[in-house]
Enzyme design. Structure first.
Site, PDB file in Angstrom:
ATOM      1  N   ALA A 169       0.814  -1.216   0.000  1.00 32.43           N
ATOM      2  CA  ALA A 169       0.000   0.000   0.000  1.00 32.43           C
ATOM      3  C   ALA A 169       0.851   1.271   0.000  1.00 32.43           C
ATOM      4  O   ALA A 169       0.438   2.292  -0.556  1.00 32.43           O
ATOM      5  CB  ALA A 169      -0.945  -0.001   1.206  1.00 32.43           C
ATOM      6  N   THR A 170       2.030   1.229   0.617  1.00 34.48           N
ATOM      7  CA  THR A 170       2.894   2.414   0.618  1.00 34.48           C
ATOM      8  C   THR A 170       3.280   2.800  -0.807  1.00 34.48           C
ATOM      9  O   THR A 170       3.229   3.973  -1.186  1.00 34.48           O
ATOM     10  CB  THR A 170       4.156   2.174   1.464  1.00 34.48           C
ATOM     11  N   ASN A 192      -6.039   3.467  10.258  1.00 33.06           N
ATOM     12  CA  ASN A 192      -5.222   2.377  10.793  1.00 33.06           C
ATOM     13  C   ASN A 192      -5.017   2.453  12.296  1.00 33.06           C
ATOM     14  O   ASN A 192      -4.774   1.446  12.952  1.00 33.06           O
ATOM     15  CB  ASN A 192      -3.858   2.347  10.092  1.00 33.06           C
ATOM     16  N   GLN A 243      -6.739  -0.900   5.212  1.00 29.10           N
ATOM     17  CA  GLN A 243      -7.396  -1.424   6.410  1.00 29.10           C
ATOM     18  C   GLN A 243      -8.862  -1.758   6.168  1.00 29.10           C
ATOM     19  O   GLN A 243      -9.527  -2.298   7.051  1.00 29.10           O
ATOM     20  CB  GLN A 243      -7.286  -0.402   7.545  1.00 29.10           C
ATOM     21  N   SER A 278      -3.484  -3.648   0.284  1.00 30.01           N
ATOM     22  CA  SER A 278      -2.329  -4.367   0.822  1.00 30.01           C
ATOM     23  C   SER A 278      -2.676  -5.827   1.052  1.00 30.01           C
ATOM     24  O   SER A 278      -3.788  -6.141   1.485  1.00 30.01           O
ATOM     25  CB  SER A 278      -1.888  -3.724   2.146  1.00 30.01           C
ATOM     26  N   HIS A 307      -0.970  -8.077   3.197  1.00 30.08           N
ATOM     27  CA  HIS A 307      -0.768  -8.641   4.542  1.00 30.08           C
ATOM     28  C   HIS A 307      -1.745  -8.106   5.585  1.00 30.08           C
ATOM     29  O   HIS A 307      -1.705  -8.523   6.742  1.00 30.08           O
ATOM     30  CB  HIS A 307       0.677  -8.425   5.007  1.00 30.08           C
ATOM     31  N   THR A 312       9.610  -7.537 -12.145  1.00 27.57           N
ATOM     32  CA  THR A 312       8.996  -8.856 -12.252  1.00 27.57           C
ATOM     33  C   THR A 312       7.905  -9.022 -11.206  1.00 27.57           C
ATOM     34  O   THR A 312       8.145  -8.804 -10.013  1.00 27.57           O
ATOM     35  CB  THR A 312      10.052  -9.967 -12.070  1.00 27.57           C
ATOM     36  N   CYS A 322       4.220   1.935  11.830  1.00 24.59           N
ATOM     37  CA  CYS A 322       5.208   2.752  11.119  1.00 24.59           C
ATOM     38  C   CYS A 322       5.718   3.912  11.965  1.00 24.59           C
ATOM     39  O   CYS A 322       6.731   4.520  11.648  1.00 24.59           O
ATOM     40  CB  CYS A 322       4.602   3.301   9.832  1.00 24.59           C
TER      41      CYS A 322
END
Length: 459
Positions: free
Chosen positions: A129-130, A209, A237, A257, A259, A297, A383
């Site tokens: 997501a970043t 978040n 989120q 995202s 994860h 890739t 973060c």
């Protein structure tokens, strides 16, 4: 049997070999440091785990789902073949290995798209997501830089959004940071009045978040459509936790995202609307993969994992939401029944129930976190949690500094059990009571003294 006799001496030898001494003040490689960390974990199985100077009886129960979620075993099952037998590069066009990997990537693209009601052609795979947020904010404004010089966002966005906006400010763009109310929700009229003829992007996070509040996405989308301004949302989120529909929300770009939805780390997806088309300037140069927007890739196993996680979320979201809501209620009521001075940060009605951010009055936050070493929780965003400053999100809500310092974020998820919630309640209550016993401020409050009316003298 022989292995049992050998294991103990070997373990003692390794522990001794990795123990720092005067002649070896530090190791010469990170590999050696990792070996030392590993040896400290297994040094004495009967005494529990020791890491970073902290000794705990065993692995703590996990309530930090906003930082990351555990990989669903069914997702791992989908990924494993692409690590072992089907390891081809999906961009290899001349043989079976490439074809089957390409087919798997496109299947995953369709799975992600289905969860957000998009076309597979509108999904671009990234590292997370970043990266999506950077492409969305910098990419859009750089592409339309000749006519658009203004961005609108909020004070409570994820740090990567705020830092991307600051980067644009250094390049001469104007940024408007919308305030939020005490419930964490933006004022729609303030948004409307902030839009200018040169506004190139509105960026608002769907589910926060740190505090879990859900912004009025459909209303924001309608305002952006009215003024013909592209709308970007960080939905990392939100994905798999609340219904996400790119058409109902009228988003032009959306960051996702892997994860955060029980998928693997290192993979994300960017939604880019095709009609009306939104253009971005690529932030990375290379082989032109992902329609030239994100060269490099595509990591087939990770992408397959994210696709599988999205498919599972689509099937189980309703069940997960009901169960998580029940566990959140159990956690909050369990704490409030036993201690006072408990404040929920952000709206209780307009929030994702798996994120419960609580402040405890008359308790020092760092001491509370250290005392809860048997529960994996955090004081805010992963973060920024290394910072000793109070959460900028809570400060934006108007939370006083002393209460902002005492906040704990409990993250509840698919695999959280009732027993874990009950244990978390027990440990939290015990630690808060212990710290309050040592607090002279709490004693004064119990005696009926208004602390805020006291004028403290400096010495």
């Amino acid at each position: 049997m022989a292995s049992k006799f050998l294991a103990s001496p070997i373990r003692r030898f390794l522990a001794k070999a990795h123990r720092p001494s005067a002649s070896w003040p530090r190791h010469l490689s990170t590999a050696a440091a990792a070996a030392e960390a590993a040896s400290s974990v297994y040094e004495d199985p009967d005494a529990g785990i020791v890491m970073k100077g902290v000794r705990i009886s065993g692995r703590p129960l996990y309530l930090d789902m906003q930082a990351t979620s555990p990989l669903d075993p069914r997702v791992l099952d989908a990924m494993l073949p692409f690590y072992t037998a089907r390891y081809g590069n999906p961009h290899s066009r001349t043989h079976l290995y490439g074809w089957e990997s390409d087919l798997a990537v496109e299947s995953a693209r369709a799975q992600v798209a289905a969860l957000v009601n998009a076309s597979p052609k509108e999904i671009v795979f990234t590292s997370g997501a970043t990266e999506c947020n950077n492409i969305s904010i910098k990419g859009v404004m750089h592409f339309y830089r000749d006519k658009k010089r203004h961005v609108i966002t909020t004070q409570t966005e994820h740090k990567c959004v705020l830092d991307s906006c600051r980067h644009l400010q250094q390049e001469g763009f104007d940024i408007t940071y919308l305030k939020v109310g005490s419930d964490g929700i933006i004022d729609l009229e303030q948004l409307r009045s902030s839009i200018r003829p040169d506004t190139g992007l509105v960026s608002v996070m769907a589910v926060n978040n740190e505090i879990g509040v859900i912004q009025p996405m459909e209303e924001i989308g309608k305002i952006c459509k009215e003024f013909n301004v592209p709308f970007h949302t960080d939905a990392a989120q939100a994905l798999g936790k609340i219904p996400v529909d790119v058409d109902k929300w009228n988003v032009s770009l959306m960051s996702l995202s892997g994860h955060k939805v029980y998928g693997p780390k290192g993979v994300g997806a960017l939604y880019l609307r095709r009609r009306p088309r939104i253009r971005v300037e690529p932030q990375m140069n290379g082989g032109g993969q992902e329609r030239g927007i994100r060269s490099g890739t595509v990591p087939t196993p990770l992408v397959v994992g994210m696709g599988a996680a999205c498919e599972l979320a689509m099937k189980e979201m309703e069940y997960d939401h009901k169960r998580v809501s029940s566990l959140q209620e159990r956690l909050l009521n369990g704490i409030k029944e036993k201690i006072d001075g408990v404040v929920v940060n952000g709206s209780l009605e307009k929030r994702y129930p798996g994120n419960l951010n609580i402040s405890f009055a008359y308790v020092e936050g760092e001491s509370l976190l250290m005392g809860l070493k048997e529960v994996a929780v955090s004081s805010g965003s992963a973060c920024t949690s290394a910072s000793l400053e109070p959460s900028y999100v809570l400060r934006a809500l108007g939370v006083e500094e002393d209460m902002a310092h005492t906040s704990i974020r409990y993250g509840i998820g698919r695999f959280t059990t009732e027993e874990e919630i009950d244990r978390a309640v027990e440990l939290t209550v015990k630690q808060v009571e212990k710290l309050r016993e040592m607090s002279p401020l709490y004693e004064m409050v119990k005696e009926g003294i208004d602390i805020k009316s006291i004028q403290w003298a400096q010495h």
